[in-house]
Design an enzyme around this catalytic site. Sequence first.
Site, mmCIF file in Angstrom:
data_model
loop_
_atom_site.group_PDB
_atom_site.id
_atom_site.type_symbol
_atom_site.label_atom_id
_atom_site.label_comp_id
_atom_site.label_asym_id
_atom_site.label_seq_id
_atom_site.Cartn_x
_atom_site.Cartn_y
_atom_site.Cartn_z
ATOM 1 C CG HIS A 49 -2.028 -1.028 1.099
ATOM 2 N ND1 HIS A 49 -3.016 -0.985 0.146
ATOM 3 C CD2 HIS A 49 -2.270 -2.149 1.828
ATOM 4 C CE1 HIS A 49 -3.823 -2.033 0.285
ATOM 5 N NE2 HIS A 49 -3.390 -2.753 1.297
ATOM 6 C CB ALA A 178 -7.815 -3.181 6.798
#
Length: 267
Positions: A49, A178
Amino acid sequence: MNALLSNPFKEGLRKRDTQIGLWLSSTTSYMAEIAATSGYDWLLIDGEHAPNTVQDLYHQLQAIAPYASQPVIRPIEGSKALIKQVLDIGAQTLLIPMVDTAEQARQVVSATRYPPLGQRGVGASVARAARWGRIDNYMAQANESLCLLVQVESKVALENLDAILEVEGIDGVFIGPADLSASLGYPDNAGHPEVQRIIESCIYRIRAAGKAAGFLAVDPAMAQKCLAWGANFVAVGVDTMLYTEALDSRLAMFKSVQSVSTAKRSY
């Protein structure tokens, strides 16, 4: 000739030590070295990410190298070519995201091992990992010191968890809170009771299978829960989040709170 350095992180997993880590998303060697001087057992350099190139990862490995903190690299995905590059620059511990099946796990294992154990490409003479060809018997030593962690973070992966745990060559399984909570229908809500129940169950199953269990918890209370449930490598923060929280907190001392973001943050 130089001997290949051991992998203290992997040794810690074998000894069932609890190892506390920090997520590095800032993409700079300067921040990586600052974190390495803080005393965390391991530092996750995020290539999934965070906008890290392979060269960025390389520079952060160099910055961390003089210190006791052990680097773990998470590449953007588990392709054979990318894994080869990341291992050649000196990573000894990898966290591979989005592993949903036992077959995917086997492919990753193969990509991380030299023949005859796997299909990792040979290029030791040009690799930092091999001290540019100066390590005797490097290929065998590299296979032995490699620590492979896979990330379980979807409903499909949960259904296949037991099969993934049976794959030889997997040292640990990391639960991605997440993506997992989103996949279960609770986006941005890893604290939902059902998600919490599943996380606890997964940690138990992972440890019962003889593997290490990992987690990222930016909430200290959640980190303590995971440790109590049996997780033995837990990241307790993200550098960019800690930085923004400190910036906002300091600004709030001098400006009205209405001008400062007070939103609750999650990874």
